[in-house]
Design an enzyme around this catalytic site. Structure first.
Site: not given
Length: 910
Positions: A709, A726
């Site tokens: 990420e 997410k």
């Protein structure tokens, strides 16, 4: 923190800033609101409204200082033209979506709004701006955590809604509820919390919804973030319903083509401990929810949904309609106070686009978004802060004059080797042969270990280098960990091993900003380089530096330093796209000539690929039900973690948060271990685009990171990019199962809601530092696949304003929203009360800050931190209204799998 849902209006009247609520003729309960009838004719005033309507309003409910604005006057002989600019006062209720509204209003109004927190100004100050200086044309009240029944949550907003009866006001979510509550409606728990989910909306066609379709299948879908609602049965006559949901169940962003949950549904074949695909949630009671109201006699409106969300249809149109309502209100009104406003407008019409913001800035020096926080976005400009009446330099620190902040003119020597990386065995062979001597102490490697699909391109590696090299080690002070005061101790070690210590009263970010602004270089030295890192600081920012980003306190203190960086002057760059290798060396006039370039070139040219050998078979230990079976101890047991999830769900139910990223830590004593060998094994078993190796020998600290990420990147063109993750699910054991699991994640209503909430949060964070209208989302909820998991990833970009620095951008968005939840500040406070230890480096960021003001930082997840012979692994997940405690615990364990397995198997192979 005392979290509760207040209900007593007596609590409001006891606070000085809502003194106006205690008027004998104004009550907040519905049964005390007197209807407007002829009994008050002797004291009534006739009011003219837009469109020629007339009404009767009792003077008893009109604040005295604005009473004159309701006196009917003769029509102005020459009504003024509509304005080029509409000036909005935007009240921020400590929300994480306020700057999405700011961005929308900036483009719609022609000038950015002024943002103030709901507790930063008194009514007397705001009244001066509104009624004496005539600075603002309308007011927008933002969303926010909590309830309008709690004074600490709503601040000055209730008084504005009561006192400013002659100024157009639009309330969003919490602001909408405040409009209802202040006039006597009751705010109650919704039948179910709805966060990051969509609903189709019906409306009555009023001016706020002009040009917007209505009803089912009309295309008018809105995003909702709320747990509380106005009870429509308690609406007083003054408030008129104007919008409501057209169907009973909220909708996901993506809809699966097959919503039949029978055994024929392909998604139902995959069971992975996640209650996530469509149709699995119980339907809400068959009642529609009030989504909009207006006041019958005042230009006040409220919407329960979020028009600023990326997934709301016609959101911009709503703000355009509110601008037109504002223009028409002032140009058609007959009040004497309006005549003064129109005269002011007439002057403004002669101003240019550049002049109006300049005039607004004179006001903004007195109206700061955050007191004494100059980096905070204020009306599209970063202004010097005011303190005791004096302007202070934006980036002042307590140790301005110490030598480390001296101006530095740097030069660069560099050399490129075409197609060399593949010929010498790749990045891992280069690092191990060039930098891994003596245990790879004081080395770094920003490692693009996974470059598939263009996720990453460059790797940067280096060690203790030339005369400019130094190490910064920062620890927050004990006081700063428990109070609102920031500050901490900075230890600086130079190339010769000399150390200096400084106390930074204003914290690390302020110091780092000053450092980066002190560098000067000639752009011609870097011409032709395809990457943005031209030398500078490489290291990490720990999660606890949230204290310098608006959080009031840290409950826990990290054992590791809160920030640690090398200044990299000699380093290598690998271009994985072209397999090129670059040698880079920074120097200044005082730098002695070094032989690093020549020596490194000779080493590179002598390198040979390592022979391909059969990989050693490792004894794979079975997956444990609990990491404690193999020496990993979890800070919280399964039951404790699930109980914390339940607490999060209660906070969400009460409106305290939309989403909470709950985490925990796993720890294991490992003694003497080949840390670099562990990292090499981790990158082999779980390659990631934002992986990293850091070794700070003096701190007995190594970081082995396999993060997928990106937190935030700023490139040389001034483009900011965030890529939050997410939504995570394990890979399948067969190709068919893997495809079904990927589809299950894509159409998971819960994971879509998680992702959408964080996308809106990151849009807000970028909106604080980006040019109005530039923040956009090129990729929304794209599923990416890695060695062990599928993840749902979105991309947010914006154009940085030229008058903000790279550190300003990081400070505006740190910590990454995917690791906190929304609203960010309230969520971090709640998480601090639930979590039992400091997150330390986990949840922070690793990357670089370049001398050319670019940066690239990851989110520290899927990481093993080795500090003083202990290995720790952090993991967690986002808790939303749709969360199930058992599923959340299993997801947390899934995220620990790769780093924990790497430690166990590497130990076993040694």
């Amino acid at each position: 923190m005392n979290v509760r849902l207040c209900s007593s209006s007596s609590e409001l009247s006891s606070l000085p800033f809502v003194e106006g609520l205690h008027h004998p003729n104004i009550n907040l309960k519905r049964d005390h609101v007197e209807p407007f009838n002829t009994a008050h004719c002797a004291k009534n005033t006739t009011v003219s409204y837009t469109g020629g309507r007339k009404g009767v309003l009792s003077k008893h409910v009109i604040p005295r200082h604005v009473e004159e604005s309701f006196i009917v006057e003769k029509q102005l002989e020459e009504p003024p033209e509509k304005l080029e600019y509409v000036r909005t006062l935007l009240i921020d209720n400590y929300d994480s979506y306020t700057y999405n509204i700011y961005q929308q209003l900036s483009t719609v109004n022609g000038v950015p709004p002024v943002v103030i927190r709901n507790d930063s100004r008194t009514w007397e100050e705001i009244r001066q701006y509104l009624y004496e200086e005539n600075v603002f044309d309308n007011i927008v009240i933002s969303p926010g955590p909590g309830s309008p029944t709690c004074p600490a949550d709503i601040g000055i907003c209730l008084q504005l809604l009561l006192e400013c009866s002659d100024i157009p006001i639009l309330g969003v979510c919490l602001g909408h509820q405040a409009l209802g509550y202040v006039h006597g409606a009751e705010v109650v728990h919704a039948s179910e919390p709805v966060h990051g989910r969509l609903s189709e909306i019906e409306h009555d066609g009023c001016r706020l919804f002009s040009g917007i379709p209505s009803g089912r299948n009309s295309g008018f879908k809105v995003v909702r973030y709320h747990s509380l609602v106005i009870d429509p049965e308690t609406l007083p006559k003054e408030l008129v319903p104007i919008a409501w949901t057209s169907c009973t169940n909220p909708l996901p962003f993506f809809e699966n083509q097959s919503t039949d949950n029978s055994l024929n549904d392909p998604l139902s074949k995959v069971q992975n401990g996640k209650s996530s695909y469509l149709g699995q949630f119980e339907a809400a009671p068959n009642t529609k929810v009030l989504m909009g109201i207006r006041h019958s006699t005042r230009p006040h409106f409220g919407v329960q949904f979020h028009p600023e969300s990326i997934a709301t249809s016609y959101g911009s149109q709503i703000f355009k309609n509110f601008r037109e309502i504002t223009e028409d209100y002032w140009t058609r009104s007959q009040a004497s106070s309006v005549r003064r406003r129109n005269a002011d407008y007439a002057g403004n019409r002669r101003l240019t686009n550049m002049q109006v913001p300049s005039i607004m800035n004179n006001l903004l020096k007195r109206v700061s978004v955050l007191e004494k926080k100059p980096w905070m976005d204020i009306n599209g400009d970063y202004l010097p802060q005011l303190y005791d009446g004096d302007e202070i330099d934006c980036f002042s620190v307590s140790n301005k004059d110490h030598p480390i902040n001296e101006k530095k003119s740097l030069k660069l020597r560099w050399k490129k080797f075409d197609r060399l990386a593949s010929r010498v065995g790749g990045a891992d062979n280069i690092f191990c042969e060039i930098f891994a001597e003596r245990g790879a102490k004081n080395t770094f490697w920003l490692d693009s270990a996974s470059i598939e699909k263009g996720r990453a391109r460059f790797s940067f590696m280096g060690a203790k280098g030339g005369p400019l090299w130094k190490q910064l080690t920062f620890r927050l002070s004990d006081k700063s960990g428990t109070a609102t005061k920031v500050g901490g101790n900075l230890l600086v070690e130079d190339y010769d091993g000399h150390t200096s210590s400084f106390f930074l009263e204003d914290g690390f970010f302020d110091f780092l900003n000053r450092e980066l602004l002190s560098f000067h270089y000639e752009e011609k030295d870097f011409a032709g380089l395809p990457f943005d890192f031209h030398g500078g600081y490489v290291g990490y920012i720990g999660y606890d530096l949230k204290l310098e980003c608006g959080v009031a306190s840290n409950r826990h203190k990290s054992q590791a330093p809160d920030a640690c960086f090398f200044f990299a002057d000699n380093f290598l760059v690998i271009d994985h796209l072209n397999e090129d290798v670059y040698m880079m060396s920074l120097y200044d006039q005082a730098t002695k000539e070094t032989s690093w370039l020549d020596e490194t070139e000779q080493k590179l040219l002598r390198l040979k690929p390592r022979p391909i050998t059969e990989k050693k078979t490792r004894t794979t230990k079975p997956s444990a039900d609990s990491p404690t079976e193999f020496g990993f101890y979890v800070d919280k047991s399964r039951d404790q973690y699930k109980n914390d999830v339940e607490k999060c769900l209660e906070y969400i139910k009460d409106g305290e948060s939309y989403e909470l990223c709950l985490t925990t830590q796993l720890r294991k004593e490992i003694g003497q271990i080949n840390s670099l060998g562990l990292y090499l094994y981790l990158r082999e078993s779980n390659p990631a685009p934002y992986a990293a190796w850091l070794n700070f020998a003096s701190e007995k600290l190594c970081v082995c990171c396999s993060s997928p990420e990106r937190f935030l990147q700023l490139d040389r063109n001034g483009t900011l990019e965030a890529k939050p993750i997410k939504g995570t699910i394990a890979r399948g054991t067969t190709e068919e199962d893997d495809g079904l699991l990927k589809m299950q994640l894509q159409y998971s209503e819960k994971d879509q809601a998680e992702n959408l909430m964080i996308v809106d949060l990151l849009r807000n964070d970028l909106g604080r530092v980006c040019e109005p209208g530039s923040v956009h989302v090129p990729n929304l909820m794209v599923v990416e696949s890695y060695a062990t998991v599928h993840t749902m990833v979105s991309t947010i970009r914006g154009k940085k304003r030229p008058n903000v620095s790279g550190v300003d951008c990081v400070r505006a968005a740190f910590p990454g929203g995917s690791m906190t939840g929304a609203p960010k500040l309230r969520s971090m406070e709640l998480l601090d009360s639930l979590e039992s230890c400091s997150r330390g480096i986990y949840s922070g960021s690793i990357g670089f800050f370049s001398i050319n003001q670019t940066f690239d930082l990851n989110i520290v997840i899927r990481t093993v931190v080795i500090h003083e012979a202990e290995a720790s692994v952090g993991a967690g997940g986002a808790i939303v209204a749709l969360s199930n405690p058992e599923d959340e615990y299993e997801e947390m364990r899934l995220k620990t799998r790769a780093p924990v397995k790497a430690v166990l198997q590497f130990e076993d192979a040694m």
